[in-house]
Design an enzyme around this catalytic site. Structure first.
Site, PDB file in Angstrom:
ATOM      1  N   SER A 117      50.158   0.073  -8.223  1.00 35.91           N
ATOM      2  CA  SER A 117      50.669  -0.780  -9.293  1.00 35.91           C
ATOM      3  C   SER A 117      50.600  -2.248  -8.904  1.00 35.91           C
ATOM      4  CB  SER A 117      52.130  -0.407  -9.549  1.00 35.91           C
ATOM      5  OG  SER A 117      52.754  -1.385 -10.335  1.00 35.91           O
ATOM      6  N   TYR A 141      60.855   0.975  -6.513  1.00 37.52           N
ATOM      7  CA  TYR A 141      59.641   1.540  -7.112  1.00 37.52           C
ATOM      8  C   TYR A 141      58.394   0.898  -6.498  1.00 37.52           C
ATOM      9  CZ  TYR A 141      55.710   1.757 -10.294  1.00 37.52           C
ATOM     10  OH  TYR A 141      54.443   1.901 -10.792  1.00 37.52           O
ATOM     11  N   LYS A 145      55.263   2.343  -3.799  1.00 37.76           N
ATOM     12  CA  LYS A 145      53.799   2.273  -3.954  1.00 37.76           C
ATOM     13  C   LYS A 145      53.158   1.668  -2.695  1.00 37.76           C
ATOM     14  CE  LYS A 145      53.413   4.018  -8.091  1.00 37.76           C
ATOM     15  NZ  LYS A 145      52.760   5.323  -8.277  1.00 37.76           N
TER      16      LYS A 145
END
Ligand code: UDP
Length: 324
Positions: A117, A141, A145
């Protein structure tokens, strides 16, 4: 037909990738626990309904289908949730990826295309972002990643795993044939919420801040059509099968659009203005996130072909009308 294991194959981007894989002559095997995905989105190959946290189930699926590669989409995506429930993100994104990579390594499956992302960059300090930019993830989050990207590098060094992390900017739009589309629960993304507001199916859109230092005061994002994303995945997989790729590639359209521009496009395409109110800024939102996509263009021989705001909104609207 060569099979490809697609974790999260019942989800938004994963289901579009399954369709693209099938078109390219592969059998996509969707591996999905249906916690966020939909069984109806699995139309181009079998569904293995299981969790990535169940290592035996992962190994059994690999043994049964003998995939030539894995596309790894499964994971949780809500940035806000990750702030108050980081454990869920680290288990479902990081631990699950470790289990999957271990099972691949043990079975000799040595190619992975991973859903990363643009959130790994945090706030952009340049007009457009290159892969070499400093990583400054702002949420659990985003850190999950980054951790999986690092894990892939370790597996690459230790086991010769060929992997590429595709850093998505803002995925939007839906399949042009209406076969699949976005179906998050709850929906938090701008394009579907603006369309629903215009169609009278959702309350007025809250615009999260109009006092940013951008041309119209609202945030700039790089919206890329999900069909363009899916095509980039297939190209990445085909390149990986014959050699290496850079470890990370940006996938965006390479141009910024503001929240107000999205609202204007939705209003035009729906034939009704989007009702909206201006709300406070959303914590964690960067003012601008726009990709430099030259590396993806050069290494994949890929270019976004469906990512005008117009096409994104037209296909997303058609999907909302069909699914709603
Ligand atoms: N946004 C907004 N109202 C909403 C949802 C999103 O103003 O109800 C804005 C958000 O602040 C961001 C842009 O729209 O600037 C895209 O947000 P989205 O959640 O779709 O994707 P993100 O950029 O967070 O990945």
């Amino acid at each position: 037909m060569d099979s490809v294991l697609v974790t999260g194959g019942a989800g938004y981007i994963g289901s579009h990738a399954c369709k693209a894989l099938r078109r390219a002559g592969y059998l996509p095997v969707a591996f999905d626990d249906l916690s966020g995905g939909h069984a109806g989105a699995v139309q181009w190959g079998p569904l293995v309904r299981a969790s990535l946290l169940d290592g035996d189930a992962v190994s059994a699926a690999i043994a049964e289908h003998a995939p030539v590669a894995v596309m790894h989409f499964a994971g949780v995506i809500a940035v806000g949730e990750s702030m108050h429930d980081p454990g869920r993100h680290y288990v479902r994104n990081v631990a699950a990826s470790a289990i999957l990579l271990r099972a691949m390594q043990q079975a000799g499956v040595d190619a992975m295309v991973f859903s990363s992302s643009a959130a790994v960059y945090g706030e952009a300090v340049t007009e457009t972002i290159l892969e070499s930019a400093r990583l400054a993830p702002l949420s659990p989050y985003a850190r999950s990643k980054v951790m999986v990207e690092r894990m892939l590098e370790d597996f690459s060094v230790a086991h010769g795993m060929r992997a590429v992390s595709l850093r998505y900017f803002n995925a939007a739009g839906a399949d042009a044939d209406g076969d699949t589309g976005e179906g998050h629960e709850p929906e938090t993304h701008l394009v579907p919420l603006a369309i629903r507001a215009a169609l009278g199916r959702a309350p007025a859109l809250a615009v999260f801040g109009d006092d940013y230092g951008t041309p119209d005061g609202t945030c700039l994002r790089d919206y890329i059509h999900v069909t363009d994303l899916a095509e980039a995945h297939v190209r990445a997989l085909e390149r990986l099968r014959v050699g290496a790729l850079p470890p990370c590639l940006n996938l965006g359209a390479g141009r910024g659009a503001s929240v107000r521009e999205v609202i204007a496009t939705v209003g035009l395409i729906c034939g009704r203005e989007v009702p909206f109110t201006v709300a406070p800024r959303r914590p964690g939102d960067a003012p601008r996130l726009v990709a430099d996509i030259s590396l993806a263009r050069d290494t994949l021989g890929w270019t976004p072909r469906h990512s005008s705001l117009d096409e994104i909104v037209r296909t997303a609207r058609a999907w909302e009308e069909k699914a709603g």
